[in-house]
Design an enzyme around this catalytic site. Structure first.
Site, short mmCIF file in Angstrom:
data_model
loop_
_atom_site.label_atom_id
_atom_site.label_comp_id
_atom_site.label_asym_id
_atom_site.label_seq_id
_atom_site.Cartn_x
_atom_site.Cartn_y
_atom_site.Cartn_z
N LYS A 73 -54.32 -60.69 -18.80
CA LYS A 73 -54.20 -59.99 -18.10
C LYS A 73 -55.32 -58.69 -17.68
O LYS A 73 -55.82 -58.36 -16.14
CB LYS A 73 -53.49 -58.96 -19.02
CG LYS A 73 -51.78 -58.33 -19.39
CD LYS A 73 -51.65 -57.61 -19.96
CE LYS A 73 -50.16 -57.93 -20.67
NZ LYS A 73 -49.33 -57.07 -22.02
N VAL A 132 -50.63 -62.28 -28.52
CA VAL A 132 -49.39 -62.27 -29.16
C VAL A 132 -49.76 -63.94 -29.34
O VAL A 132 -49.14 -63.77 -30.37
CB VAL A 132 -47.67 -61.33 -29.01
CG1 VAL A 132 -48.11 -60.10 -28.84
CG2 VAL A 132 -48.00 -62.50 -27.14
N TYR A 190 -45.82 -64.08 -13.35
CA TYR A 190 -46.58 -64.04 -14.81
C TYR A 190 -45.85 -64.24 -15.49
O TYR A 190 -46.94 -64.44 -16.82
CB TYR A 190 -45.60 -62.19 -14.87
CG TYR A 190 -46.30 -61.35 -16.30
CD1 TYR A 190 -47.09 -61.11 -16.62
CD2 TYR A 190 -45.37 -61.48 -17.29
CE1 TYR A 190 -47.67 -60.13 -17.64
CE2 TYR A 190 -45.89 -60.96 -18.40
CZ TYR A 190 -46.74 -59.99 -19.03
OH TYR A 190 -47.27 -59.51 -19.61
N SER A 228 -51.04 -61.71 -23.32
CA SER A 228 -51.95 -60.86 -22.40
C SER A 228 -53.23 -61.41 -22.33
O SER A 228 -53.84 -60.53 -21.55
CB SER A 228 -51.26 -59.53 -23.59
OG SER A 228 -50.33 -58.85 -22.88
N TYR A 266 -54.31 -52.61 -26.76
CA TYR A 266 -53.31 -51.09 -27.34
C TYR A 266 -53.53 -49.82 -28.43
O TYR A 266 -54.69 -49.33 -28.34
CB TYR A 266 -52.38 -52.31 -27.69
CG TYR A 266 -52.60 -53.34 -26.96
CD1 TYR A 266 -51.69 -53.45 -25.08
CD2 TYR A 266 -52.04 -54.82 -27.57
CE1 TYR A 266 -51.44 -54.53 -25.03
CE2 TYR A 266 -52.20 -55.84 -26.62
CZ TYR A 266 -51.47 -55.60 -25.24
OH TYR A 266 -51.85 -56.27 -24.71
O1 DON Z 1 -45.19 -60.30 -21.73
C1 DON Z 1 -44.73 -60.85 -22.27
O2 DON Z 1 -44.18 -60.36 -23.39
C2 DON Z 1 -46.25 -61.18 -23.26
N1 DON Z 1 -46.17 -63.16 -21.92
C3 DON Z 1 -47.29 -61.42 -23.50
C4 DON Z 1 -47.93 -60.02 -24.22
C5 DON Z 1 -49.10 -59.97 -25.15
O3 DON Z 1 -49.81 -61.04 -25.12
C6 DON Z 1 -49.11 -58.81 -25.76
N2 DON Z 1 -50.29 -59.08 -26.73
N3 DON Z 1 -50.77 -58.88 -27.46
#
Ligand code: DON
Length: 611
Positions: A75, A266, A196, A72, A248
């Protein structure tokens, strides 16, 4: 000592990071993310921290070069790139900027059917969709290159993680279809999701993240490569949503306790970017149930608390932006002036003022400068603003400066900018700005600007300058007080020398065998580095220090065609033997000239040291 000679471990910040690393390594809480199967393979023991300062110094501790997937964190950077390429209006038409209070993968949209913000999956997928609309099949390559510019090296995709997320990514697929249903996303859902998932699967290290964060902290310029990756406009907006939504559900607590714009992933990474100061990157794959790395959170919090880095806890005194303020009477240019011109400058000293500015200039500084200028206004005709110690000027401060300059123009004050550092961003912003203001001159060196103001003051009094005009020996300061017999005896010993423009009269390091009286033209005394010590014209002597010390300490160059009368030291010794009184007068004149120069030098020291 050069900073590259200091081993990083000896620096205070390095010691602090090492202590954080040692202490938080013992914290085994949290879980490795498993909803993307490939992420579950991460080594929970890994822990790396890196800090990159905006001047490009990198601190690293632990597993700072171990690679993991950015997830994430991408982003934030893709949002900045979307703002930069498709513009704020289009971006804001499809994604909001409000914290959602939901988990990152929430399928809920706002009441206007837009994602809450670009930091949750829905908003991020929408931003990636904008890049896809623009770049079509080249979208991922374009993003890869742009994200690599933030990191200052070519990043690569972790193919197994990409495939793993594509295979397990039904929740994101659901989000993407929902977005397409509301017209937020256009085009092929699978293509957008492919980009993405790939952007999330880019491999980075804590070191890379610190450089990417430092690029944001440095107004979009990568401090290691010097490349301007995005504009400061895109950066300010990106940092805003990182502040309100980067962490978040814990965003509120984050701003309250840490106060540094940040974004987590994550995969175990966190970036934190403190404007004008530093970028932090951490990696530890043990995450809490909101998806934030536990050791990373603790490191950020400790760093912010220990060093007082909360973004709202700023210190600063706008007054420090003036390094020195003086007029042409207290600090003269390096041009030696004949006594008549000197007297004019002393009588009109308040007509030429100099403000040496320093540091990054923003609204507060220039507002203060505007008040200082107003206090100088009585009788002011020439104002020099020196920028050699100014690395940047904000747009807001330029707007304010423009108003100040308009007022000065109305009061018939001529303004000169000096010392704008070459090849720097400030040169670019100021020179574009100056193009629209032809009345404001830009002169390379402060000394040249002061000389320009002096010339104008003298010229408006006398109608001309005495530069380059011939003069007879009676007017030589060194020969002041000699009677006609003594002067004619001395004249018999002089040999006329002529020099072309650019020719050297005297070389540093040589043993002196003569001194010269300048009869016409202009000469400059320069150090071998090229630094100008003095400019002299007719009526003045050069190389006269040879009467006291025969090792030449500087070069003397002809700036124009020059005519001199040369007096050999051995001829002067013979003259002194026959004319003891005249010899003493010349030595007394020399002592007075040197004393005058010392007084001028002391004045400069006093003016500059009083700031
Ligand atoms: O979209 C997703 O679920 C992952 N590629 C990225 C999520 C993520 O890193 C959330 N952050 N803490």
């Amino acid at each position: 000592m050069d900073e590259s000679q200091v081993s990083a471990a000896e620096l205070p910040l390095a010691r602090f990071l090492a202590r954080c690393h040692a202490e938080y390594s013992r914290d085994q809480s949290g879980e490795v993310a498993a909803y993307i199967p490939e992420l579950a393979l991460a080594d929970p023991a890994h822990f790396g921290i890196a800090v990159t300062t905006v001047d490009g110094y990198v601190y690293e501790i632990g597993d700072s070069t171990v690679e993991f997937t950015i997830q994430s964190i991408s982003k934030a950077f893709v949002f900045a790139l979307a703002l930069e390429t498709v513009g704020a209006e289009r971006v804001e038409s499809i994604v909001g900027v409000e914290p959602s209070g939901d988990a990152f993968n929430s399928i809920r949209l706002g009441s206007d059917n837009r994602p809450f913000n670009p930091m949750v999956n829905a908003g991020a997928i929408a931003c990636t969709g904008l890049i896809c609309e623009r770049e079509q099949d080249g979208a991922f390559d374009w993003l890869l290159q742009a994200l690599s510019r933030f990191a200052g090296r070519r990043l690569e995709v972790d193919e197994p993680t990409f495939r793993s997320e594509r295979e397990s990514g039904d929740r994101n697929r659901a989000i993407a279809y929902l977005l397409r249903n509301h017209g937020v996303l256009q085009g092929d859902v699978d293509q957008v999701l492919d980009v993405y998932f790939r952007q999330c699967a880019l491999r980075v290290s804590a070191r890379d993240l610190s450089v990417m964060a430092a690029t944001l902290a440095h107004k979009g310029r990568n401090p290691l490569t010097g490349e301007q990756v995005v504009s400061s406009y895109a950066v300010a907006r990106t940092l805003s949503v990182m502040t309100s939504s980067g962490m978040y559900d814990s965003a509120g607590r984050w701003v309250y306790r840490v106060g540094i714009p940040a974004k987590s992933g994550v995969g175990g990474g966190i970036v934190a970017s403190l404007p004008s100061q530093l970028g932090l990157g951490t990696y530890s794959p043990l995450i809490d149930d909101q998806g934030n790395s536990i050791r990373g959170l603790r490191t950020c919090e400790a760093l912010s608390t220990h060093f007082g880095l909360h973004m709202l806890n700023r210190v600063g005194d706008v007054r420090t932006c003036i390094a020195a303020s003086y007029d042409v009477g207290s600090v003269s240019s390096r041009r030696s002036r004949p006594p008549r011109e000197q007297a004019i400058l002393e009588a009109h000293h308040g007509e030429g003022a100099i403000l040496e500015l320093t540091g990054a200039l923003s609204f507060g500084n220039i507002e203060y400068v505007s008040r200082r200028i107003r206090n100088l206004r009585d009788g002011l005709r020439y104002l020099i603003l020196d920028f050699r110690r100014v690395p940047s000027v904000s747009e807001a401060s330029l707007r304010l400066l423009a108003d100040v300059l308009d007022d000065l123009a109305q009061a018939h004050v001529e303004v000169v900018f000096s010392g704008i550092p070459r090849g720097t961003p400030i040169e670019q912003s100021l020179s574009e700005w100056l193009t629209d203001r032809p009345a404001v001159r830009s002169i390379g060196l402060l000394d040249e600007a002061i000389e320009w103001a002096e010339d104008r003051i003298i010229h408006s009094e006398t109608g001309d300058l005495e530069l380059g005009t011939s003069t007879d020996l009676h007017e030589q300061e060194l020969l002041r007080g000699l009677d006609d017999d003594e002067l004619s005896a001395l004249t018999a010993l002089l040999v006329q020398r002529e020099y072309r423009t650019g020719e050297r009269l005297i070389s540093a390091g040589e043993t002196a065998s003569s001194l010269m009286f300048v009869m016409s033209g202009i000469v400059s005394v320069r150090l071998q580095s090229g630094v100008r010590l003095a400019t002299l014209s007719a009526g003045m002597a050069v190389g006269e220090m040879a009467l006291l010390e025969t090792a030449r300490s500087a070069d003397v160059w002809a700036d124009t065609k020059v005519v001199c009368l040369e007096l050999a030291l051995d001829a002067f010794a013979r003259f002194r033997a026959g004319h003891a009184r005249a010899g003493e007068k010349i030595m007394a004149n020399l002592a007075r000239l040197l004393a005058k120069r010392l007084i001028v030098a002391n004045n400069k020291i006093e003016v500059l040291a009083s700031y």
